[in-house]
Motif scaffolding. Structure first.
Motif, short mmCIF file in Angstrom:
data_model
loop_
_atom_site.label_atom_id
_atom_site.label_comp_id
_atom_site.label_asym_id
_atom_site.label_seq_id
_atom_site.Cartn_x
_atom_site.Cartn_y
_atom_site.Cartn_z
N LEU A 20 0.85 -1.19 0.00
CA LEU A 20 0.00 0.00 0.00
C LEU A 20 0.89 1.23 0.00
O LEU A 20 1.19 1.81 1.03
CB LEU A 20 -0.89 0.02 1.25
N CYS A 35 -2.95 -1.03 -4.27
CA CYS A 35 -3.88 -0.28 -3.44
C CYS A 35 -4.62 0.75 -4.29
O CYS A 35 -4.00 1.52 -5.03
CB CYS A 35 -3.11 0.41 -2.32
N ALA A 69 -2.97 3.67 10.09
CA ALA A 69 -3.59 2.50 9.45
C ALA A 69 -4.79 2.92 8.60
O ALA A 69 -4.99 2.41 7.49
CB ALA A 69 -4.02 1.50 10.53
N GLU A 73 -5.32 2.53 4.54
CA GLU A 73 -6.47 1.83 3.98
C GLU A 73 -7.26 2.72 3.02
O GLU A 73 -7.65 2.29 1.93
CB GLU A 73 -7.39 1.37 5.12
N CYS A 76 -4.09 5.04 0.71
CA CYS A 76 -2.85 4.39 0.26
C CYS A 76 -1.60 5.19 0.65
O CYS A 76 -0.65 5.30 -0.13
CB CYS A 76 -2.87 4.17 -1.25
N THR A 78 1.64 6.00 3.30
CA THR A 78 2.54 5.50 4.33
C THR A 78 3.44 6.63 4.78
O THR A 78 3.78 7.54 4.01
CB THR A 78 3.41 4.34 3.81
N ASP A 217 -6.32 -8.83 10.12
CA ASP A 217 -6.53 -8.97 8.67
C ASP A 217 -5.25 -8.78 7.85
O ASP A 217 -5.30 -8.80 6.62
CB ASP A 217 -7.56 -7.94 8.21
N THR A 218 -4.11 -8.59 8.50
CA THR A 218 -2.85 -8.36 7.79
C THR A 218 -2.18 -9.70 7.48
O THR A 218 -2.27 -10.65 8.24
CB THR A 218 -1.91 -7.49 8.64
N SER A 235 -0.27 -6.87 3.24
CA SER A 235 -1.60 -6.50 2.78
C SER A 235 -2.12 -5.24 3.47
O SER A 235 -2.97 -4.54 2.91
CB SER A 235 -2.58 -7.66 3.01
N HIS A 236 -1.63 -4.94 4.67
CA HIS A 236 -2.03 -3.75 5.41
C HIS A 236 -0.81 -3.22 6.16
O HIS A 236 0.18 -3.93 6.36
CB HIS A 236 -3.15 -4.04 6.41
N THR A 237 -0.90 -1.98 6.59
CA THR A 237 0.22 -1.37 7.31
C THR A 237 0.17 -1.63 8.80
O THR A 237 1.19 -1.47 9.49
CB THR A 237 0.24 0.15 7.08
#
Length: 254
Positions: A20, A35, A69, A73, A76, A78, A217-218, A235-237
């Motif tokens: 992402l 993402c 986070a 989501e 996108c 970081t 969920d990561t 898949s996620h941060t």
């Protein structure tokens, strides 16, 4: 001639990356698994929506990590000053054990074994892949690879696999689909092995091991290995951590 691995306490540098990253171009088709931002920040309306999202989260008492986070989501994004992954609690990764197998077809052959063990069962659900890696700072010629993992009890018997997510001149990495019960999990303990040969030029080799842990969920969606370290895709941060081993120094790998 057989040689044993000599352990040192040199620092391990492992790079991490996110799937992402960056806002997607509104006119370009996204790559698979890329993402796709619900909030496009590089427009005035999108920037306003971003600030409104942050205001709402902070008013609701969200922590900085929870805000990060949500931005990952929804937009996108970081952090540019991301300090890196926290250490994975309760999992120990041993420095790789490296052994000389002997000479095969005129070339000396070696095996590097990386072991991990959980000291306690994680409390959070684990729905995405975990990962175990062995990384070398100098290139080698891989011959074969395998990973074994199992539970701490008979509930999860041993699984043996050879389908590495990445294998190349700087090491090997496996993605491990987790199964978890109230008292045990299938990746509670395990070992990976990489059989390799030198490249023909004798060099000192430093080997490192790592276990990438994800929860809720990561999950780890992929990885790459080069001389600088291991890059994990997530898949996620949120809800991710990394357990690193001490390095093992091996002289004269030819």
């Amino acid at each position: 001639m057989r040689r044993g691995a000599v352990l040192t306490t040199a620092a391990l540098v492992v790079a991490t990356a996110l799937t992402l990253t960056g806002a997607a171009d509104a006119d370009a088709a996204p790559a698979p698994d890329a993402c796709v931002p619900a909030i496009t920040v590089d427009t005035e309306a999108g920037a306003g929506d971003l600030l409104a999202l942050i205001d709402g989260l902070r008013t609701a008492g969200a922590s900085p990590a929870a805000v990060d986070a949500a931005l990952a989501e929804r937009a996108c994004l970081t952090r540019a000053d991301d300090p890196g992954l926290p250490p994975a609690e309760d999992v120990a990764v041993a420095a790789p054990d490296v052994y000389s197998i002997g000479v095969v077809n005129g070339r000396e052959r070696w095996v590097a074994i990386t072991a991990w063990e959980w000291q306690a069962l994680p409390g959070a659900p684990m729905t995405g892949d975990q990962a175990v890696t062995t990384w070398f700072d100098a290139p080698v010629s891989p011959v074969l690879q395998v990973v074994h993992y199992q539970g701490a009890t008979a509930e999860f018997p041993n699984t043996s696999r050879e389908d590495a997510a990445a294998v190349g001149p700087h090491g090997v990495g496996f993605l491990l689909p987790p199964e978890k019960s109230a008292t045990d999990m299938n990746v509670a303990t395990g070992r990976s092995a990489l059989v390799f040969e030198g490249t023909g030029t004798c060099t000192d080799l430093t080997a490192h091991g790592a276990f990438a842990h994800a929860w809720n969920d990561t999950g780890v969606t992929g990885l790459t290995i080069d001389a600088a370290g291991v890059t994990f895709d997530w898949s996620h941060t949120a809800d991710r951590a990394l357990a690193l081993s001490e390095p093992a120094e091996v002289p004269d790998v030819c």
